[in-house]
Design a protein around this motif. Sequence first.
Motif, mmCIF file in Angstrom:
data_model
loop_
_atom_site.group_PDB
_atom_site.id
_atom_site.type_symbol
_atom_site.label_atom_id
_atom_site.label_comp_id
_atom_site.label_asym_id
_atom_site.label_seq_id
_atom_site.Cartn_x
_atom_site.Cartn_y
_atom_site.Cartn_z
ATOM 1 N N CYS A 54 0.826 -1.199 0.000
ATOM 2 C CA CYS A 54 0.000 0.000 0.000
ATOM 3 C C CYS A 54 0.865 1.257 0.000
ATOM 4 O O CYS A 54 1.785 1.386 0.804
ATOM 5 C CB CYS A 54 -0.933 0.015 1.212
ATOM 6 S SG CYS A 54 -2.011 1.470 1.214
ATOM 7 N N HIS A 56 -0.867 4.343 -0.190
ATOM 8 C CA HIS A 56 -1.889 5.372 -0.028
ATOM 9 C C HIS A 56 -1.562 6.239 1.178
ATOM 10 O O HIS A 56 -0.639 5.950 1.935
ATOM 11 C CB HIS A 56 -3.273 4.719 0.094
ATOM 12 C CG HIS A 56 -4.389 5.634 -0.247
ATOM 13 N ND1 HIS A 56 -5.199 6.192 0.704
ATOM 14 C CD2 HIS A 56 -4.813 6.113 -1.441
ATOM 15 C CE1 HIS A 56 -6.092 6.966 0.112
ATOM 16 N NE2 HIS A 56 -5.873 6.936 -1.188
ATOM 17 N N THR A 58 -2.496 7.143 4.418
ATOM 18 C CA THR A 58 -2.208 6.779 5.803
ATOM 19 C C THR A 58 -0.998 5.864 5.890
ATOM 20 O O THR A 58 -0.129 6.065 6.749
ATOM 21 C CB THR A 58 -3.440 6.115 6.456
ATOM 22 O OG1 THR A 58 -4.540 7.007 6.335
ATOM 23 C CG2 THR A 58 -3.193 5.803 7.916
ATOM 24 N N CYS A 59 -0.917 4.886 5.015
ATOM 25 C CA CYS A 59 0.258 4.001 5.028
ATOM 26 C C CYS A 59 1.530 4.791 4.725
ATOM 27 O O CYS A 59 2.572 4.551 5.340
ATOM 28 C CB CYS A 59 0.068 2.853 4.040
ATOM 29 S SG CYS A 59 -1.076 1.587 4.637
ATOM 30 N N CYS A 86 -5.006 2.067 -1.892
ATOM 31 C CA CYS A 86 -5.464 1.695 -0.557
ATOM 32 C C CYS A 86 -5.935 0.248 -0.517
ATOM 33 O O CYS A 86 -6.722 -0.187 -1.358
ATOM 34 C CB CYS A 86 -6.592 2.632 -0.128
ATOM 35 S SG CYS A 86 -7.143 2.310 1.556
ATOM 36 N N CYS A 90 -6.247 0.881 6.693
ATOM 37 C CA CYS A 90 -5.480 2.100 6.999
ATOM 38 C C CYS A 90 -4.982 2.198 8.432
ATOM 39 O O CYS A 90 -3.851 2.621 8.657
ATOM 40 C CB CYS A 90 -6.308 3.332 6.659
ATOM 41 S SG CYS A 90 -6.884 3.351 4.956
#
Length: 140
Positions: A54, A56, A58-59, A86, A90
């Motif tokens: 991932c 995205h 938050t990651c 994603c 998350c």
Amino acid sequence: MNEAVPISSAPPMPETVSPLTIAARAVEATGDTCPMPVTSPEENPDGNRCVWVCQHRTCMRHGAAGVMAAFAAVAVPGVTVRASGCLGQCSIGPNARVLPDEIWYAHLTPADIEPIVEEHLRGGQPVDRLLNPRIHKQFG
């Protein structure tokens, strides 16, 4: 008084495309053999694996770029590493998904990649302590 705008003259809405659709289109356009998604051995006769990491928001805030770099630094025959959108996990990222094994890893750091590569990708045994507890309930 405001006039109604006929629908036919309204600007077109942009197409909403999921990260999985984008990945599927990329595979179709490039001929990449990274299986996404593969759910059975019959769909993956060569036995190749793909690790989706991932990338995205938050990651990424929790270090996913370093996790991706650690995976990319190690060449494993029959394994392709790809950035993904994603993965829907998350709050416990960075996350990675190994296909066609359907093994999900969570809370990853770059230091976790060596055991995943050695024990799982080369040795065939998932790393229990890194498994996503939401998906692999027996480890939650």
